[in-house]
Scaffold this active site. Structure first.
Site, PDB file in Angstrom:
ATOM      1  N   GLY A 192     -39.356 -62.400  68.283  1.00  0.00           N
ATOM      2  CA  GLY A 192     -38.463 -62.778  69.253  1.00  0.00           C
ATOM      3  C   GLY A 192     -38.765 -61.800  70.295  1.00  0.00           C
ATOM      4  CG  ASP A 231     -36.631 -56.569  67.572  1.00  0.00           C
ATOM      5  OD1 ASP A 231     -37.204 -57.565  67.868  1.00  0.00           O
ATOM      6  OD2 ASP A 231     -35.737 -56.489  66.813  1.00  0.00           O
ATOM      7  CD  GLN A 240     -43.719 -59.733  62.716  1.00  0.00           C
ATOM      8  OE1 GLN A 240     -44.720 -59.817  62.705  1.00  0.00           O
ATOM      9  NE2 GLN A 240     -42.859 -60.573  63.568  1.00  0.00           N
TER      10      GLN A 240
HETATM   11  P1  GDP Z   1     -40.025 -57.441  71.412  1.00  0.00           P
HETATM   12  O1  GDP Z   1     -39.620 -58.165  70.233  1.00  0.00           O
HETATM   13  O2  GDP Z   1     -40.827 -56.081  71.089  1.00  0.00           O
HETATM   14  O3  GDP Z   1     -40.495 -58.105  72.371  1.00  0.00           O
HETATM   15  O4  GDP Z   1     -38.702 -56.888  71.903  1.00  0.00           O
HETATM   16  P2  GDP Z   1     -37.296 -57.787  71.943  1.00  0.00           P
HETATM   17  O5  GDP Z   1     -37.434 -58.781  72.975  1.00  0.00           O
HETATM   18  O6  GDP Z   1     -36.714 -58.467  70.580  1.00  0.00           O
HETATM   19  O7  GDP Z   1     -36.084 -56.757  72.170  1.00  0.00           O
HETATM   20  C1  GDP Z   1     -36.068 -55.919  73.159  1.00  0.00           C
HETATM   21  C2  GDP Z   1     -34.911 -56.289  74.026  1.00  0.00           C
HETATM   22  O8  GDP Z   1     -34.653 -55.059  75.030  1.00  0.00           O
HETATM   23  C3  GDP Z   1     -34.823 -57.320  75.017  1.00  0.00           C
HETATM   24  O9  GDP Z   1     -33.444 -58.044  74.870  1.00  0.00           O
HETATM   25  C4  GDP Z   1     -35.275 -56.721  76.284  1.00  0.00           C
HETATM   26  O10 GDP Z   1     -35.121 -57.562  77.217  1.00  0.00           O
HETATM   27  C5  GDP Z   1     -34.767 -55.448  76.286  1.00  0.00           C
HETATM   28  N1  GDP Z   1     -35.353 -54.530  77.131  1.00  0.00           N
HETATM   29  C6  GDP Z   1     -36.813 -54.370  77.026  1.00  0.00           C
HETATM   30  N2  GDP Z   1     -37.104 -53.128  77.936  1.00  0.00           N
HETATM   31  C7  GDP Z   1     -35.840 -52.658  78.263  1.00  0.00           C
HETATM   32  C8  GDP Z   1     -35.321 -51.394  78.974  1.00  0.00           C
HETATM   33  O11 GDP Z   1     -36.291 -50.700  79.274  1.00  0.00           O
HETATM   34  N3  GDP Z   1     -34.147 -51.262  79.080  1.00  0.00           N
HETATM   35  C9  GDP Z   1     -33.109 -51.936  78.329  1.00  0.00           C
HETATM   36  N4  GDP Z   1     -31.884 -51.805  78.683  1.00  0.00           N
HETATM   37  N5  GDP Z   1     -33.494 -53.267  77.777  1.00  0.00           N
HETATM   38  C10 GDP Z   1     -34.778 -53.428  77.688  1.00  0.00           C
HETATM   39  P1  IMO Z   2     -40.505 -58.888  66.900  1.00  0.00           P
HETATM   40  O1  IMO Z   2     -42.040 -59.325  67.146  1.00  0.00           O
HETATM   41  C1  IMO Z   2     -37.784 -56.975  64.213  1.00  0.00           C
HETATM   42  C2  IMO Z   2     -37.950 -58.040  59.955  1.00  0.00           C
HETATM   43  C3  IMO Z   2     -36.721 -58.907  59.228  1.00  0.00           C
HETATM   44  C4  IMO Z   2     -36.867 -58.212  57.965  1.00  0.00           C
HETATM   45  C5  IMO Z   2     -38.268 -58.106  57.408  1.00  0.00           C
HETATM   46  C6  IMO Z   2     -39.079 -59.354  57.217  1.00  0.00           C
HETATM   47  O2  IMO Z   2     -39.532 -59.778  67.714  1.00  0.00           O
HETATM   48  O3  IMO Z   2     -40.712 -57.402  67.001  1.00  0.00           O
HETATM   49  P2  IMO Z   2     -39.746 -61.768  57.708  1.00  0.00           P
HETATM   50  O4  IMO Z   2     -38.955 -62.785  58.432  1.00  0.00           O
HETATM   51  O5  IMO Z   2     -41.048 -61.288  58.342  1.00  0.00           O
HETATM   52  O6  IMO Z   2     -39.791 -62.248  56.150  1.00  0.00           O
HETATM   53  O7  IMO Z   2     -38.675 -60.460  57.680  1.00  0.00           O
HETATM   54  O8  IMO Z   2     -38.999 -58.107  58.942  1.00  0.00           O
HETATM   55  N1  IMO Z   2     -38.682 -58.435  61.119  1.00  0.00           N
HETATM   56  C7  IMO Z   2     -38.318 -58.204  62.546  1.00  0.00           C
HETATM   57  N2  IMO Z   2     -37.519 -57.232  62.783  1.00  0.00           N
HETATM   58  N3  IMO Z   2     -38.419 -57.563  64.977  1.00  0.00           N
HETATM   59  C8  IMO Z   2     -39.457 -58.689  64.556  1.00  0.00           C
HETATM   60  O9  IMO Z   2     -40.381 -59.349  65.527  1.00  0.00           O
HETATM   61  C9  IMO Z   2     -39.390 -59.142  63.224  1.00  0.00           C
HETATM   62  N4  IMO Z   2     -39.778 -59.956  62.462  1.00  0.00           N
HETATM   63  C10 IMO Z   2     -39.589 -59.646  61.334  1.00  0.00           C
HETATM   64  O10 IMO Z   2     -35.542 -58.304  59.948  1.00  0.00           O
HETATM   65  O11 IMO Z   2     -36.162 -57.315  57.842  1.00  0.00           O
HETATM   66 MG    MG Z   3     -38.268 -59.003  69.058  1.00  0.00          MG
END
Ligand code: GDP
Ligand code: IMO
Ligand code: MG
Length: 429
Positions: free
Chosen positions: A40, A13, A230
């Site tokens: 996600g 994330d 991840q």
């Molecule tokens: P990913 O899994 O690495 O693609 O990241 P996620 O989408 O799960 O989580 C990142 C969150 O931070 C999302 O809700 C993005 O819209 C948000 N985001 C990304 N860059 C920035 C930033 O520079 N500032 C803020 N406030 N939110 C951001």
């Molecule tokens: P993105 O690509 C954050 C975490 C889960 C759990 C552990 C194992 O969005 O960064 P699993 O479902 O793989 O058996 O879960 O890994 N986890 C993530 N945490 N971002 C993700 O993906 C994750 N994918 C799995 O929360 O702790």
């Molecule tokens: Mg994510």
């Protein structure tokens, strides 16, 4: 040409989806190489927000090909829903998406087993997303799995039922009956019906022998970006085992997850947040269980993009970041969510751990049972909104100092600073 790699350096994330979307116009192909619908990836532009789970984040650029590589595991039903939601928004998914025949499938009974295993762990729950990731990768490694290519085989249903029986038998050993399980609010049978119908959708997409495809495209001079899911601290080998996911999330995973040789790896772009988050269980040395942690969560909207769970929050952890840079061979960094620190007068960064009275820069072997006490350095915050600048130079001096400090401590250039979720809220240095 070489494959550039973009991946997360923390616990997931980090904002990978946003950066892939920003960089996509520079690439001909965006390829996912591992993970599955546990991911996600959020992308925001023109007031719209999308969350992708299986489809690469380059899908919004109609002149970029998106490839789901062999290292990814696909749940046909999650995939079908993702396609439908993108198509509703007018995104050309079908024209721009290729799927590896060697990618493995997540069956409904993998999700059943994920729930059964997690329940059996009691207080040692991993906090899995329960998308069936662990059981599907287990079947891949134990050579029982079904692959996307099998969907086209006339014996698919027989193979499916045989594997499902194996899963039901394992569930029985754990005193679980598939009839008792609810998946996405549905009984197993109702869910399975939808899943089997979603296999038809998957069948209708273009499949490729992606290892040949990608190498041929590289030979033709096409530019490829591999999109990680991840983060490094969730890597099955190097993360905080057993609180990890079930794939290699690091650069090495690109080679096995796409079929490209190590000599074909180009730039490695490491994404990190200006602080840290983790969702699910497991060690997190800089976690803040106080109002500062709450402030990071509230300001950063730190709730899981896949499960909606609150993310645990803490200060930036340099030993962990340097570990990730080393494992991945990171050539450049991108710092995300700097804006979330806008209201802090002082920002802390862990520069070392104290373990058994000794200072160390290293992540210990047993991350779970070792008490790694962070040693913090305090840095003056910018304490103002980053929304105002139009160039990096116009951003506050204290932010520049924060960036310079991290560069110094990681010996790696920070090429991008992100100050908001939208595509446009991005400063390239
Ligand atoms: P990913 O899994 O690495 O693609 O990241 P996620 O989408 O799960 O989580 C990142 C969150 O931070 C999302 O809700 C993005 O819209 C948000 N985001 C990304 N860059 C920035 C930033 O520079 N500032 C803020 N406030 N939110 C951001
Ligand atoms: P993105 O690509 C954050 C975490 C889960 C759990 C552990 C194992 O969005 O960064 P699993 O479902 O793989 O058996 O879960 O890994 N986890 C993530 N945490 N971002 C993700 O993906 C994750 N994918 C799995 O929360 O702790
Ligand atoms: Mg994510």
């Amino acid at each position: 040409m070489k494959v550039d790699v973009l991946l997360g350096l923390q616990w997931g994330d980090e904002g990978k989806g946003k950066v892939v979307d920003v960089l996509t116009p520079k690439y001909d192909i965006i390829a996912r190489f591992q993970g599955g619908p546990n991911a996600g990836h959020t992308i925001e532009f023109d007031g719209k927000k999308f969350v992708l789970h299986t489809i690469p984040s380059g899908i919004f650029n109609s002149s970029t090909v998106n490839l789901i590589g062999n290292g990814v595991i696909i749940d046909p039903l999650v995939f079908e829903k993702e396609v439908a939601s993108l198509e509703t928004s007018g995104v050309l998914v079908r024209q721009n998406l290729l799927i590896s025949r060697k990618a493995h499938l997540i069956l409904p009974s993998h999700r059943l087993l994920d729930a059964v295993y997690e329940a059996s762990r009691g207080t040692l729950k991993i906090g899995s997303t329960l998308k069936g990731i662990g059981p599907a990768y287990t079947d891949k490694t134990s050579r029982n799995g079904l692959r996307v290519g099998d969907i086209e085989c006339p014996l698919f249903l027989e193979k499916y039922k045989a594997l499902q029986k194996l899963h039901f038998d394992i569930a029985k050993q754990h005193n679980s009956d598939y009839k008792d399980i609810i998946i996405e609010g549905l009984s197993f049978d109702a869910y399975e019906e939808q899943w089997l119908s979603a296999c038809d959708t998957l069948r209708s997409f273009e499949k490729v022998n992606s290892e040949y495809y990608i190498n041929q495209q590289l030979n033709l001079g096409k530019k490829v970006l591999a999109e990680g899911a991840q983060g490094t601290m969730l890597d099955v080998d190097f993360g905080s085992y057993p609180f990890v996911t079930s794939s290699n999330t690091i650069t090495a995973g690109v080679c096995s997850g796409l079929g490209v040789a190590p000599s074909r790896i180009g730039k490695v772009i490491g994404i990190f947040k200006a602080y840290c988050t983790r969702v699910g269980s497991g060690p997190f040395p800089t976690e803040l269980l106080d109002t500062t942690g709450d402030q990071l969560r509230d300001t950063g909207h730190e709730f899981g993009a896949t499960t909606g769970r609150p993310r645990r929050c803490g200060w930036l952890d340099l030993p962990a970041l340097n570990y990730a840079i080393m494992l991945n061979g990171v050539t450049e960094l991108m710092m995300m969510k700097a804006d979330v620190l806008d209201a802090f007068e002082t920002i802390k960064v862990a520069t070392q751990y104290e373990i058994d009275g000794q200072l160390t820069n290293e992540v210990p072997y047993d991350q779970v049972n070792t008490d790694s006490i962070p040693v913090y350095q305090e840095i003056k915050g910018w304490n103002t909104s980053l929304g105002k600048g139009t160039t990096y130079e116009e951003l506050p001096d204290n932010l520049h100092q924060y960036v310079d400090f991290i560069e110094l401590k990681t010996l790696t250039p920070i090429k991008m600073v992100s100050v908001g979720p939208d595509r446009t809220q991005t400063f390239i240095r």
